[in-house]
Design an enzyme around this catalytic site. Structure first.
Site, PDB file in Angstrom:
ATOM      1  N   ASN A  74      -5.836  -2.657   4.478  1.00  9.63           N
ATOM      2  CA  ASN A  74      -5.220  -2.609   3.506  1.00  9.63           C
ATOM      3  C   ASN A  74      -4.132  -3.829   3.204  1.00  9.63           C
ATOM      4  OD1 ASN A  74      -4.688   0.213   5.062  1.00  9.63           O
ATOM      5  ND2 ASN A  74      -5.596   0.437   3.057  1.00  9.63           N
ATOM      6  N   ILE A  81      -0.210  -6.263   0.282  1.00  5.45           N
ATOM      7  CA  ILE A  81      -0.293  -5.010   0.832  1.00  5.45           C
ATOM      8  C   ILE A  81      -0.687  -4.125   0.056  1.00  5.45           C
ATOM      9  CG2 ILE A  81       0.717  -3.277   2.152  1.00  5.45           C
ATOM     10  CD1 ILE A  81       3.022  -5.819   2.938  1.00  5.45           C
ATOM     11  N   CYS A  82      -1.701  -3.456   0.220  1.00  3.06           N
ATOM     12  CA  CYS A  82      -1.816  -2.018  -0.850  1.00  3.06           C
ATOM     13  C   CYS A  82      -1.167  -0.882  -0.154  1.00  3.06           C
ATOM     14  CB  CYS A  82      -3.583  -2.015  -0.677  1.00  3.06           C
ATOM     15  SG  CYS A  82      -4.022  -0.388  -1.655  1.00  3.06           S
ATOM     16  N   LEU A  83      -0.311  -0.523  -0.930  1.00  2.00           N
ATOM     17  CA  LEU A  83       0.840   0.667  -0.421  1.00  2.00           C
ATOM     18  C   LEU A  83       0.925   1.460  -2.008  1.00  2.00           C
ATOM     19  CD1 LEU A  83       2.005   2.096   1.992  1.00  2.00           C
ATOM     20  CD2 LEU A  83       3.703   0.430   1.698  1.00  2.00           C
ATOM     21  N   LYS A  87       3.566   0.051  -5.732  1.00  2.00           N
ATOM     22  CA  LYS A  87       2.605   0.080  -6.909  1.00  2.00           C
ATOM     23  C   LYS A  87       3.289   1.396  -7.709  1.00  2.00           C
ATOM     24  CE  LYS A  87      -1.410  -0.389  -5.519  1.00  2.00           C
ATOM     25  NZ  LYS A  87      -2.080  -0.563  -4.316  1.00  2.00           N
TER      26      LYS A  87
END
Length: 144
Positions: A74, A81-83, A87
């Site tokens: 992630n 950062i994919c969180l 978003k």
């Protein structure tokens, strides 16, 4: 909550394993360290991140990225950062502390089904044991 108040709370009552210190010349820019949580591939690592509060904060989320290289599905090579709370799940009620605790929790629970680093996610899905080995190696190499 105003920015100085939130910053004061962060400094006075830091979350375990997390530091966030504002720059003297720009109180919207923070140097962050997150300790890798016990019992995961990132245990024992100290990860440096940068956190920036855009003008629209708290109506829009802070910008956070890893400066320390990390092997995580992630988090991509640029440290993005994919969180969800960074978003579409952001809420003005959330605070810097919540964001940093969520990132720390992400280290304990990588989610290869919602990847940012697709190659790492593929590795985690096809051979989780080996992917964890690589994550530990990178932690030793870059986060010690």
């Amino acid at each position: 909550m105003s920015l100085p108040k939130e910053t004061e709370r962060l400094l006075a009552d830091p979350a375990p394993g997390i530091t966030a210190v504002p720059h003297d010349d720009n109180l919207r820019y923070f140097n962050v360290t997150i300790q890798g949580p016990d019992g995961c591939a990132f245990q024992g690592g100290t990860f440096k991140l940068e956190l920036f509060l855009p003008e629209e904060y708290p109506m829009s989320p802070p910008k956070v990225r890893f400066l320390t290289k990390i092997y995580h599905p992630n988090i991509d090579k640029l440290g993005r950062i994919c969180l969800d709370i960074l978003k579409d799940k952001w809420s003005p009620a959330l605070q810097i502390r919540t964001v940093l605790l969520s990132i720390q929790a992400l280290l304990s629970a990588p989610n290869p089904d919602d990847p940012l680093a697709t190659d790492v996610a593929k590795h985690y899905k096809e051979n989780e044991k080996d992917a964890i080995r690589v994550s530990k190696e990178w932690t030793e190499k870059f986060a010690k």
